[in-house]
Design a protein around this motif. Structure first.
Motif, PDB file in Angstrom:
ATOM      1  N   GLU A   1     -14.478   9.657   6.664  1.00  0.00           N
ATOM      2  CA  GLU A   1     -15.039  10.323   5.483  1.00  0.00           C
ATOM      3  C   GLU A   1     -14.140  10.112   4.274  1.00  0.00           C
ATOM      4  O   GLU A   1     -12.956   9.787   4.413  1.00  0.00           O
ATOM      5  CB  GLU A   1     -15.203  11.820   5.738  1.00  0.00           C
ATOM      6  CG  GLU A   1     -16.266  12.170   6.765  1.00  0.00           C
ATOM      7  CD  GLU A   1     -16.373  13.668   6.996  1.00  0.00           C
ATOM      8  OE1 GLU A   1     -15.478  14.411   6.523  1.00  0.00           O
ATOM      9  OE2 GLU A   1     -17.345  14.108   7.646  1.00  0.00           O
ATOM     10  N   LYS A   2     -14.725  10.291   3.085  1.00  0.00           N
ATOM     11  CA  LYS A   2     -14.015  10.169   1.808  1.00  0.00           C
ATOM     12  C   LYS A   2     -13.300   8.818   1.758  1.00  0.00           C
ATOM     13  O   LYS A   2     -13.921   7.788   2.015  1.00  0.00           O
ATOM     14  CB  LYS A   2     -13.063  11.353   1.614  1.00  0.00           C
ATOM     15  CG  LYS A   2     -13.780  12.702   1.573  1.00  0.00           C
ATOM     16  CD  LYS A   2     -12.815  13.848   1.385  1.00  0.00           C
ATOM     17  CE  LYS A   2     -13.570  15.177   1.353  1.00  0.00           C
ATOM     18  NZ  LYS A   2     -12.645  16.331   1.213  1.00  0.00           N
ATOM     19  N   GLU A   3     -11.997   8.793   1.473  1.00  0.00           N
ATOM     20  CA  GLU A   3     -11.284   7.505   1.410  1.00  0.00           C
ATOM     21  C   GLU A   3     -11.259   6.794   2.748  1.00  0.00           C
ATOM     22  O   GLU A   3     -11.117   5.571   2.810  1.00  0.00           O
ATOM     23  CB  GLU A   3      -9.846   7.727   0.918  1.00  0.00           C
ATOM     24  CG  GLU A   3      -9.744   8.037  -0.562  1.00  0.00           C
ATOM     25  CD  GLU A   3      -8.304   7.958  -1.048  1.00  0.00           C
ATOM     26  OE1 GLU A   3      -7.430   7.595  -0.237  1.00  0.00           O
ATOM     27  OE2 GLU A   3      -8.068   8.251  -2.230  1.00  0.00           O
ATOM     28  N   GLY A   4     -11.414   7.562   3.816  1.00  0.00           N
ATOM     29  CA  GLY A   4     -11.348   6.976   5.151  1.00  0.00           C
ATOM     30  C   GLY A   4     -12.662   6.435   5.667  1.00  0.00           C
ATOM     31  O   GLY A   4     -12.727   5.967   6.821  1.00  0.00           O
ATOM     32  N   GLU A   5     -13.704   6.462   4.850  1.00  0.00           N
ATOM     33  CA  GLU A   5     -14.996   5.969   5.319  1.00  0.00           C
ATOM     34  C   GLU A   5     -14.908   4.479   5.664  1.00  0.00           C
ATOM     35  O   GLU A   5     -14.484   3.658   4.865  1.00  0.00           O
ATOM     36  CB  GLU A   5     -16.066   6.190   4.262  1.00  0.00           C
ATOM     37  CG  GLU A   5     -17.465   5.824   4.738  1.00  0.00           C
ATOM     38  CD  GLU A   5     -18.556   6.178   3.742  1.00  0.00           C
ATOM     39  OE1 GLU A   5     -19.720   5.810   3.988  1.00  0.00           O
ATOM     40  OE2 GLU A   5     -18.244   6.804   2.708  1.00  0.00           O
TER      41      GLU A   5
ATOM     42  N   LYS B   1       0.501  -0.695   6.314  1.00  0.00           N
ATOM     43  CA  LYS B   1      -0.742  -0.269   6.960  1.00  0.00           C
ATOM     44  C   LYS B   1      -0.581  -0.249   8.479  1.00  0.00           C
ATOM     45  O   LYS B   1       0.135  -1.070   9.044  1.00  0.00           O
ATOM     46  CB  LYS B   1      -1.901  -1.200   6.576  1.00  0.00           C
ATOM     47  CG  LYS B   1      -2.287  -1.138   5.105  1.00  0.00           C
ATOM     48  CD  LYS B   1      -3.590  -1.879   4.824  1.00  0.00           C
ATOM     49  CE  LYS B   1      -3.494  -3.344   5.142  1.00  0.00           C
ATOM     50  NZ  LYS B   1      -4.735  -4.081   4.816  1.00  0.00           N
TER      51      LYS B   1
ATOM     52  N   GLU C   1      -9.797  10.895   7.097  1.00  0.00           N
ATOM     53  CA  GLU C   1     -10.018  10.730   5.660  1.00  0.00           C
ATOM     54  C   GLU C   1      -8.992   9.790   5.031  1.00  0.00           C
ATOM     55  O   GLU C   1      -8.810   9.788   3.817  1.00  0.00           O
ATOM     56  CB  GLU C   1      -9.983  12.095   4.968  1.00  0.00           C
ATOM     57  CG  GLU C   1     -11.120  13.016   5.393  1.00  0.00           C
ATOM     58  CD  GLU C   1     -11.106  14.351   4.673  1.00  0.00           C
ATOM     59  OE1 GLU C   1     -10.201  14.570   3.835  1.00  0.00           O
ATOM     60  OE2 GLU C   1     -12.000  15.177   4.939  1.00  0.00           O
ATOM     61  N   ARG C   2      -8.344   8.960   5.864  1.00  0.00           N
ATOM     62  CA  ARG C   2      -7.330   8.035   5.354  1.00  0.00           C
ATOM     63  C   ARG C   2      -7.757   6.585   5.560  1.00  0.00           C
ATOM     64  O   ARG C   2      -8.346   6.241   6.570  1.00  0.00           O
ATOM     65  CB  ARG C   2      -5.987   8.289   6.060  1.00  0.00           C
ATOM     66  CG  ARG C   2      -5.337   9.583   5.630  1.00  0.00           C
ATOM     67  CD  ARG C   2      -4.086   9.883   6.406  1.00  0.00           C
ATOM     68  NE  ARG C   2      -3.061   8.843   6.291  1.00  0.00           N
ATOM     69  CZ  ARG C   2      -1.816   8.994   6.735  1.00  0.00           C
ATOM     70  NH1 ARG C   2      -1.453  10.137   7.308  1.00  0.00           N
ATOM     71  NH2 ARG C   2      -0.940   8.010   6.614  1.00  0.00           N
ATOM     72  N   ARG C   3      -7.407   5.746   4.591  1.00  0.00           N
ATOM     73  CA  ARG C   3      -7.748   4.326   4.656  1.00  0.00           C
ATOM     74  C   ARG C   3      -6.539   3.452   5.007  1.00  0.00           C
ATOM     75  O   ARG C   3      -6.677   2.255   5.259  1.00  0.00           O
ATOM     76  CB  ARG C   3      -8.368   3.863   3.340  1.00  0.00           C
ATOM     77  CG  ARG C   3      -7.443   3.968   2.135  1.00  0.00           C
ATOM     78  CD  ARG C   3      -8.119   3.586   0.825  1.00  0.00           C
ATOM     79  NE  ARG C   3      -8.549   2.206   0.798  1.00  0.00           N
ATOM     80  CZ  ARG C   3      -9.812   1.810   0.715  1.00  0.00           C
ATOM     81  NH1 ARG C   3     -10.782   2.697   0.662  1.00  0.00           N
ATOM     82  NH2 ARG C   3     -10.122   0.534   0.681  1.00  0.00           N
ATOM     83  N   ASP C   4      -5.346   4.044   5.010  1.00  0.00           N
ATOM     84  CA  ASP C   4      -4.142   3.263   5.324  1.00  0.00           C
ATOM     85  C   ASP C   4      -3.870   3.209   6.817  1.00  0.00           C
ATOM     86  O   ASP C   4      -2.985   2.462   7.257  1.00  0.00           O
ATOM     87  CB  ASP C   4      -2.929   3.828   4.587  1.00  0.00           C
ATOM     88  CG  ASP C   4      -2.618   5.266   4.980  1.00  0.00           C
ATOM     89  OD1 ASP C   4      -3.576   6.026   5.240  1.00  0.00           O
ATOM     90  OD2 ASP C   4      -1.428   5.637   5.003  1.00  0.00           O
TER      91      ASP C   4
ATOM     92  N   THR D   1       0.805  -1.216   0.000  1.00  0.00           N
ATOM     93  CA  THR D   1       0.000   0.000   0.000  1.00  0.00           C
ATOM     94  C   THR D   1       0.839   1.268   0.000  1.00  0.00           C
ATOM     95  O   THR D   1       0.401   2.298  -0.504  1.00  0.00           O
ATOM     96  CB  THR D   1      -0.937   0.031   1.228  1.00  0.00           C
ATOM     97  OG1 THR D   1      -0.147  -0.063   2.426  1.00  0.00           O
ATOM     98  CG2 THR D   1      -1.915  -1.123   1.192  1.00  0.00           C
TER      99      THR D   1
END
Length: 577
Positions: free
Chosen positions: A469-473, A420, A440-443, A11
């Protein structure tokens, strides 16, 4: 100097670059390697379900990130074995003990994984089969290497038979028992051999050939060949050595930040109390913190906020504390010019003071957390940043809750460059700062178990429906608990949180350790005791994820040390024991 690093995903930019270096080594060392095999490295890391095993890539790299050697380990937990698929040094880098260090590191990992044995293939060293003297010499050298560890081929089977007539590229199935004395019986042995052949070669070998090889193993237990080159192995048992020690980094200059005002419980005495208890465990290896540049800090906190804290603390009169008196939220673009009036522009509450030493102490805490994170990146199982002031309430651009810089968040951001990260906050109060920074982060998965904000600070954050939110949802999880939550209820919630972390499969775990969930803590309402903290640590350690612990709250000095010591004894035993 070099370090050995585990890679579990691709990632991050750093991991993708490292994987590309591994591919280049493979191309040079194994020119006949299929293109599919080169591409497969990333696929294995990202999709374990497809291959029915979990892949762990180990890389030996120097301080510049240049890969000197690598190995790919396949973990098959359903049959409790590990399979060493690849191990190789870079061209011209066979000396210096790199190969030995890497293999010994992998053996330690296998022990931690709780496997029955480490299996792999090694080219046959039989002169009646291998006619090329150069190849035979290479094969003998490899076998000598493994015999040093008491590792030999499994005999009385046709595993090394050619797939096609005339094949000389043949391999024994090797078994490293890791020093464990329990033998592999025939029933389990058949499962192991079939799993290896099907999962590794299912697209190359027919089912009938696989079954034929499996049936050829007929001994009641796996039997290995007698030593052929080295009569006395260097070691057959696995020793965890220094890696089992918990690295400890202490914010030694913390006591300059001492607010002697009624009700201010975040006192310097907290650190020596915890240290005294840790010394009794014998589990820790202390190292000195290194200074971290402002560049990393400003990747997490707003640059203007960092600069304001430094400037304000430099001009505040020693011994004096200032508190916000106005909060210019209606006009964020036009903050007051006066330093004291600006506090409210960067503050969440009215009880977290600024003084001459707040910046220095908080900055030192960041240095400690990142130094401990580096220890984890460099291969340590567990590292602990024992710091104050705490940090998890500090948001990207605001201070509050005794917090100025979010040390754990800075460390987690640093770790995210190498894989991650999951952040688990077990403080009684919600980690609103960490949530804000990674929302707002997914990593970076953020999880907080805390008192419901309906009654507990910070009151405005920590609700169950705040999911990112956004990518972090979906990558922010809150567990707000009732005022009278029992230790058993807390433990059940922790288990749920740990399942979420396992599902996320992070490379690193950051624990925001609040000891204010303890019975009679002046800032909390729960009743966890020493035994509960020990079980909490054990459950977390059992995940066997490289872990950084950063100290947050905990204010009942009568039990603070005992609870901290028990937590780390549990964490260590869960991970290593």
């Amino acid at each position: 100097m070099f370090r050995i690093r585990k890679i579990l995903d691709n990632t991050s930019i750093s991991n993708r670059d490292t994987i590309e270096q591994v591919r280049e080594i493979l191309k040079k060392q194994f020119p006949s390697a299929r293109k599919e095999e080169l591409v497969k490295i990333s696929l294995q890391l990202n999709d374990p379900m497809k291959y029915n095993y979990r892949s762990i890539l180990f890389v030996v790299e120097n301080s510049l990130g240049k890969v000197k050697a690598f190995a790919m380990l396949l973990h098959m937990p359903d049959i409790k074995i590990a399979y060493l698929e690849l191990i190789s040094t870079a061209p011209g880098k066979t000396g210096g003990g790199i190969g030995s260090a890497l293999y010994e590191y992998i053996r330690e990992e296998c022990l931690l994984l709780g496997v029955r044995g480490l299996f792999f293939e090694c080219a046959v060293d039989d002169s009646t089969i291998i006619s090329d003297e150069t190849i035979l010499k290479q094969n003998i050298a490899r076998m000598k290497f493994y015999e040093r560890y008491g590792v030999y081929p499994i005999i009385n089977n046709i595993y090394a038979s050619p797939v096609n007539v005339g094949d000389q590229d043949l391999y024994y199935l090797m078994m490293d028992t890791l020093g464990q004395e329990k033998p592999i019986d025939l029933k389990l042995g058949h499962k192991i051999v079939r799993a290896i052949l099907e999962r590794k070669y299912g697209d190359l070998i027919s089912k009938s050939q696989i079954s034929e090889v499996v049936r050829s193993f007929k001994d009641e237990y796996f039997i290995c060949r007698a030593p052929k080159y080295i009569r006395k192995p260097v070691t057959s048992k696995v020793a965890l050595k220094e890696r089992e020690k918990i690295i400890l980094v202490v914010n030694e200059g913390h006591d300059i930040h001492h607010v002697q005002e009624l009700g201010y419980v975040e006192a310097p005495v907290r650190i020596p109390i915890i240290l005294e208890a840790l010394d009794k465990t014998g589990l820790f290896l202390r190292i000195q913190p290194k200074h971290v540049s402002d560049k990393l800090l400003k990747q997490v906190h707003l640059g203007a906020y960092v600069d304001y804290l430094r400037r304000a603390c430099e001009i505040i009169e020693p011994g004096k504390s200032i508190y916000p008196i106005v909060f210019p939220l209606r006009n964020m673009a036009r903050p007051p010019k006066d330093i004291e009036l600006q506090v409210g522009y960067y503050a969440l509450d009215t009880f977290t003071p600024l003084n001459a030493n707040a910046y220095k102490a908080a900055r030192g805490a960041v240095d400690c957390a990142v130094t401990a994170a580096d220890a984890v990146i460099n291969g340590t199982h567990i590292a602990y940043a024992l710091v104050r002031p705490p940090g998890h309430h500090a948001e990207r651009r605001t201070l509050g809750g005794f917090c100025y810089f979010n040390s754990a968040a800075v460390a987690a951001h640093h770790l995210s460059s190498f894989g991650k990260v999951a952040v688990l906050d077990v403080d009684f109060h919600h980690g609103n700062g960490t949530q804000d920074i990674f929302y707002e982060r997914r990593d970076v998965l953020t999880i907080s178990i805390h008192g419901d904000p309906k009654f507990a600070y910070p009151h405005f954050a920590g609700f169950k429906d705040e999911c990112g939110e956004k990518e972090g949802e979906g990558f922010n999880i809150n567990y707000p608990l009732a005022q009278n939550t029992t230790p058993e209820q807390y433990r059940r919630t922790l288990i749920s949180a740990l399942k979420q972390i396992s599902k996320f499969t992070p490379s690193y775990l950051v624990i925001c350790l609040g000891l204010d969930t303890a019975k009679s803590d002046p800032t909390g309402t729960w009743s966890n005791e020493a035994k509960d903290f020990k079980e909490m640590g054990r459950l977390i350690g059992a995940l066997k994820i490289q872990t950084l612990v950063v100290q947050e709250g905990g204010y009942r000095t009568q039990t603070l040390g005992e609870n901290a010591g028990n937590f780390f004894e549990g964490l260590w035993s869960g991970f290593v024991g």
